[in-house]
Design a protein around this motif. Sequence first.
Motif, PDB file in Angstrom:
ATOM      1  N   LYS A 176       0.825  -1.216   0.000  1.00 38.70           N
ATOM      2  CA  LYS A 176       0.000   0.000   0.000  1.00 38.70           C
ATOM      3  C   LYS A 176       0.858   1.264   0.000  1.00 38.70           C
ATOM      4  O   LYS A 176       0.429   2.323   0.411  1.00 38.70           O
ATOM      5  CB  LYS A 176      -0.933  -0.017   1.221  1.00 38.70           C
ATOM      6  N   LEU A 177       2.095   1.119  -0.429  1.00 37.36           N
ATOM      7  CA  LEU A 177       3.023   2.254  -0.410  1.00 37.36           C
ATOM      8  C   LEU A 177       3.682   2.430  -1.782  1.00 37.36           C
ATOM      9  O   LEU A 177       4.331   1.521  -2.287  1.00 37.36           O
ATOM     10  CB  LEU A 177       4.095   1.996   0.660  1.00 37.36           C
ATOM     11  N   VAL A 178       3.488   3.602  -2.377  1.00 36.36           N
ATOM     12  CA  VAL A 178       4.041   3.863  -3.710  1.00 36.36           C
ATOM     13  C   VAL A 178       5.018   5.032  -3.645  1.00 36.36           C
ATOM     14  O   VAL A 178       4.731   6.061  -3.040  1.00 36.36           O
ATOM     15  CB  VAL A 178       2.923   4.220  -4.711  1.00 36.36           C
ATOM     16  N   VAL A 179       6.180   4.865  -4.276  1.00 36.69           N
ATOM     17  CA  VAL A 179       7.152   5.956  -4.360  1.00 36.69           C
ATOM     18  C   VAL A 179       7.139   6.474  -5.792  1.00 36.69           C
ATOM     19  O   VAL A 179       7.430   5.735  -6.729  1.00 36.69           O
ATOM     20  CB  VAL A 179       8.564   5.466  -3.993  1.00 36.69           C
ATOM     21  N   PHE A 180       6.781   7.745  -5.953  1.00 32.57           N
ATOM     22  CA  PHE A 180       6.540   8.311  -7.288  1.00 32.57           C
ATOM     23  C   PHE A 180       7.632   9.252  -7.757  1.00 32.57           C
ATOM     24  O   PHE A 180       8.293   9.916  -6.953  1.00 32.57           O
ATOM     25  CB  PHE A 180       5.283   9.176  -7.254  1.00 32.57           C
ATOM     26  N   CYS A 181       7.737   9.369  -9.084  1.00 35.09           N
ATOM     27  CA  CYS A 181       8.345  10.535  -9.715  1.00 35.09           C
ATOM     28  C   CYS A 181       7.265  11.099 -10.633  1.00 35.09           C
ATOM     29  O   CYS A 181       6.609  10.335 -11.336  1.00 35.09           O
ATOM     30  CB  CYS A 181       9.564  10.113 -10.525  1.00 35.09           C
ATOM     31  N   ASN A 182       7.063  12.407 -10.633  1.00 35.87           N
ATOM     32  CA  ASN A 182       5.984  13.047 -11.408  1.00 35.87           C
ATOM     33  C   ASN A 182       4.614  12.481 -11.050  1.00 35.87           C
ATOM     34  O   ASN A 182       3.838  12.096 -11.931  1.00 35.87           O
ATOM     35  CB  ASN A 182       6.211  12.890 -12.919  1.00 35.87           C
ATOM     36  N   ALA A 183       4.286  12.419  -9.769  1.00 34.10           N
ATOM     37  CA  ALA A 183       2.979  11.884  -9.353  1.00 34.10           C
ATOM     38  C   ALA A 183       1.855  12.779  -9.863  1.00 34.10           C
ATOM     39  O   ALA A 183       1.932  13.995  -9.726  1.00 34.10           O
ATOM     40  CB  ALA A 183       2.919  11.798  -7.834  1.00 34.10           C
ATOM     41  N   PRO A 184       0.804  12.195 -10.479  1.00 34.26           N
ATOM     42  CA  PRO A 184      -0.329  13.027 -10.916  1.00 34.26           C
ATOM     43  C   PRO A 184      -1.231  13.417  -9.736  1.00 34.26           C
ATOM     44  O   PRO A 184      -1.362  12.654  -8.778  1.00 34.26           O
ATOM     45  CB  PRO A 184      -1.080  12.113 -11.890  1.00 34.26           C
ATOM     46  N   ASP A 185      -1.843  14.611  -9.852  1.00 36.80           N
ATOM     47  CA  ASP A 185      -2.688  15.133  -8.775  1.00 36.80           C
ATOM     48  C   ASP A 185      -4.085  14.526  -8.758  1.00 36.80           C
ATOM     49  O   ASP A 185      -4.828  14.705  -7.806  1.00 36.80           O
ATOM     50  CB  ASP A 185      -2.864  16.655  -8.962  1.00 36.80           C
ATOM     51  N   ASP A 186      -4.457  13.866  -9.855  1.00 39.68           N
ATOM     52  CA  ASP A 186      -5.854  13.442  -9.989  1.00 39.68           C
ATOM     53  C   ASP A 186      -5.985  11.946 -10.254  1.00 39.68           C
ATOM     54  O   ASP A 186      -6.937  11.490 -10.859  1.00 39.68           O
ATOM     55  CB  ASP A 186      -6.516  14.234 -11.126  1.00 39.68           C
ATOM     56  N   ASN A 187      -4.993  11.180  -9.811  1.00 37.47           N
ATOM     57  CA  ASN A 187      -4.992   9.742 -10.038  1.00 37.47           C
ATOM     58  C   ASN A 187      -6.081   9.058  -9.201  1.00 37.47           C
ATOM     59  O   ASN A 187      -6.083   9.198  -7.991  1.00 37.47           O
ATOM     60  CB  ASN A 187      -3.586   9.228  -9.654  1.00 37.47           C
ATOM     61  N   PRO A 188      -6.998   8.319  -9.830  1.00 41.11           N
ATOM     62  CA  PRO A 188      -8.027   7.647  -9.029  1.00 41.11           C
ATOM     63  C   PRO A 188      -7.614   6.261  -8.530  1.00 41.11           C
ATOM     64  O   PRO A 188      -8.326   5.648  -7.762  1.00 41.11           O
ATOM     65  CB  PRO A 188      -9.189   7.521 -10.015  1.00 41.11           C
ATOM     66  N   PHE A 189      -6.459   5.763  -9.009  1.00 37.61           N
ATOM     67  CA  PHE A 189      -6.072   4.385  -8.690  1.00 37.61           C
ATOM     68  C   PHE A 189      -5.227   4.297  -7.423  1.00 37.61           C
ATOM     69  O   PHE A 189      -4.329   5.106  -7.202  1.00 37.61           O
ATOM     70  CB  PHE A 189      -5.273   3.785  -9.851  1.00 37.61           C
ATOM     71  N   MET A 190      -5.480   3.264  -6.637  1.00 33.66           N
ATOM     72  CA  MET A 190      -4.666   3.019  -5.447  1.00 33.66           C
ATOM     73  C   MET A 190      -3.474   2.157  -5.867  1.00 33.66           C
ATOM     74  O   MET A 190      -3.560   1.439  -6.841  1.00 33.66           O
ATOM     75  CB  MET A 190      -5.477   2.291  -4.383  1.00 33.66           C
ATOM     76  N   ALA A 191      -2.385   2.183  -5.113  1.00 29.01           N
ATOM     77  CA  ALA A 191      -2.276   2.810  -3.820  1.00 29.01           C
ATOM     78  C   ALA A 191      -1.774   4.251  -3.934  1.00 29.01           C
ATOM     79  O   ALA A 191      -1.618   4.918  -2.926  1.00 29.01           O
ATOM     80  CB  ALA A 191      -1.318   1.981  -2.959  1.00 29.01           C
ATOM     81  N   GLY A 192      -1.595   4.748  -5.128  1.00 31.18           N
ATOM     82  CA  GLY A 192      -0.924   6.045  -5.284  1.00 31.18           C
ATOM     83  C   GLY A 192      -1.849   7.248  -5.370  1.00 31.18           C
ATOM     84  O   GLY A 192      -1.391   8.338  -5.694  1.00 31.18           O
ATOM     85  N   ALA A 193      -3.145   7.083  -5.085  1.00 32.76           N
ATOM     86  CA  ALA A 193      -4.054   8.224  -5.238  1.00 32.76           C
ATOM     87  C   ALA A 193      -3.879   9.231  -4.111  1.00 32.76           C
ATOM     88  O   ALA A 193      -3.745   8.861  -2.954  1.00 32.76           O
ATOM     89  CB  ALA A 193      -5.492   7.726  -5.260  1.00 32.76           C
ATOM     90  N   PHE A 194      -3.826  10.503  -4.480  1.00 32.45           N
ATOM     91  CA  PHE A 194      -3.990  11.580  -3.497  1.00 32.45           C
ATOM     92  C   PHE A 194      -4.656  12.747  -4.211  1.00 32.45           C
ATOM     93  O   PHE A 194      -4.740  12.761  -5.446  1.00 32.45           O
ATOM     94  CB  PHE A 194      -2.648  11.985  -2.852  1.00 32.45           C
ATOM     95  N   HIS A 195      -5.158  13.694  -3.437  1.00 32.46           N
ATOM     96  CA  HIS A 195      -5.903  14.813  -4.002  1.00 32.46           C
ATOM     97  C   HIS A 195      -4.968  16.013  -4.029  1.00 32.46           C
ATOM     98  O   HIS A 195      -4.668  16.598  -2.997  1.00 32.46           O
ATOM     99  CB  HIS A 195      -7.124  15.057  -3.100  1.00 32.46           C
ATOM    100  N   GLY A 196      -4.479  16.363  -5.215  1.00 35.73           N
ATOM    101  CA  GLY A 196      -3.441  17.389  -5.334  1.00 35.73           C
ATOM    102  C   GLY A 196      -3.878  18.762  -4.845  1.00 35.73           C
ATOM    103  O   GLY A 196      -5.067  19.050  -4.749  1.00 35.73           O
ATOM    104  N   ALA A 197      -2.889  19.603  -4.597  1.00 33.64           N
ATOM    105  CA  ALA A 197      -3.172  20.914  -4.003  1.00 33.64           C
ATOM    106  C   ALA A 197      -3.929  21.835  -4.970  1.00 33.64           C
ATOM    107  O   ALA A 197      -4.629  22.745  -4.545  1.00 33.64           O
ATOM    108  CB  ALA A 197      -1.876  21.565  -3.564  1.00 33.64           C
ATOM    109  N   GLY A 198      -3.811  21.615  -6.272  1.00 29.84           N
ATOM    110  CA  GLY A 198      -4.506  22.476  -7.230  1.00 29.84           C
ATOM    111  C   GLY A 198      -5.902  21.993  -7.591  1.00 29.84           C
ATOM    112  O   GLY A 198      -6.566  22.576  -8.446  1.00 29.84           O
TER     113      GLY A 198
END
Lengths: 451, 89
Positions: free
Chosen positions: A185-207
């Motif tokens: 359940k832990l993803v390490v990203f480069c260029n993480a998208p702000d609007d990704n709906p898929f887990m485990a890497g989803a988060f709601h970006g600041a913009g």
Amino acid sequence: MINTRDILETINMIQEENLDIRTITMGISLLDCADSDIDKSCSKIYDKICKKAEKLVKTGEDIEKEYGIPIINKRISVTPIAMVSAASGGDPVKYAKILDKAAKTVGVNFLGGYSALVQKGFAAGDERLIRSIPEALAETDRICSSVNIGSTKAGINMDAVRLMGQIVKESAEKTRDKGLVGPSKLVVFCNAPDDNPFMAGAFHGAGEPDCVINVGVSGPGVVRAAVSKIPDADITEVADTVKKTAFKITRMGQLVAKEASKRLGVPFGIVDLSLAPTPAVGDSVAHILEEMGLEQCGACGTTACLALLNDAVKKGGVMASSHVGGLSGAFIPVSEDAGMIDAARNQVLSIEKLEAMTAVCSVGLDMIAIPGDTPAEVIAAIIADEAAIGMVNSKTTAVRVIPAIGKKDGEEIEFGGLFGVSPIMKVNTASPAKFISRGGRIPAPLQSLKN
Amino acid sequence: MKGIITVIGKDKVGILAQISGICAEYGVNVVEVTQSILQDMFCMIMLIDIEKANIPFTEFAEKAKKMGEEHCLTVHVMHEDVFNSMHRI
């Protein structure tokens, strides 16, 4: 009336070829919940999530029944918690627990956003949050975590890379008795998208807006079936077929996204065009590549087939949806894809080949079990390599590896459910320790003179 | 709101009567029907109007599916929009 053949094609896609909507994910901003008192902050978060997502699961189920399309997951992504915890200080695990409670109250199966964005350096709250990830994932059931350690514009934060190598390992050790759920359940990203709906890497970006609906479609089975119907076609025709099929799949996503957004009174964000496999028979991305003419996924030619697939899916999908975003590409999670599992078992597919594949498709080294004794600096170096591919090619890459504590390469671990089974893959263990111990930052790459 | 019923199964006497019977029972209006026999498989597609139905759409879909199972038929009832959005630009 629509013609019979089209109707039967749609029914067949759903019944026989596993067409589904993989996830409806509600993005919720928690920026207005930050408070200097951590307990107040937590209670505001709980209230906001429960209010916004109260009808999410019910609405998803209603749409599923009414339209007859399976909607597998209903999920929530939130503002990276490091931003909220920066205001309150205190133990970030408190946030993980309250998020877990909120997820259970509203009935979603995962909630993503126990995250920090540290591509250029650590701000207040970031490092403490990252260090708390193993404990947070071990003590909660539905929380997913991600850390963005690099971007094309900022370069790669090698201090964070080094730290994440340790965190991934620690996370595995902390959940060794719970089926190693921590690192899955832990993803390490480069260029993480702000609007990704898929887990485990989803988060709601600041913009992003206060609340938004993002939908992830799926359908590797449908694409494979379409390619299997043209066994003698040349590659131009294969690409065209994939494109047309992706169009149809995405139309379903667009329909569901608009309907969910209307019923919930929440703006529609994006449709994510990813081909997301599951361990179910006939729902494999590897099998699409094999259908194109490879003996097994991992053979020479795999990268070329995947590049074609990924590009054709995007071309078809973009036309079918008003807003496309998220990760949008083919996923290649080893343990979640029956064809990848077989290829890894036969040692046709190696980590090195997977790394090459990530240069032309969505995400990265995903759901790969590695020997439990892999040193933290080797994991960090895997992360650095993957991030470098993403940084230089202006694309998202990620690492989700699972150190199988107490096991060696050649053995297997079972995660159960959607996470599947994974043969433990061999890792090159020549030591990168000196490189990783240096720390610092890899400067942002040049965006011209591209060769 | 319009829906589409598809019925697939081995051809036998009375399929059309059964399906239209259940439609009538719940106030569902049949707008259009096409049917064909592919090899010996019966395949029927019905466009229905459920504006005046006396039960919710999802319940009707469930009942039709169950009735199909009892008679060894695969019955799907789906919203018309699913097909429109997939096959029409």
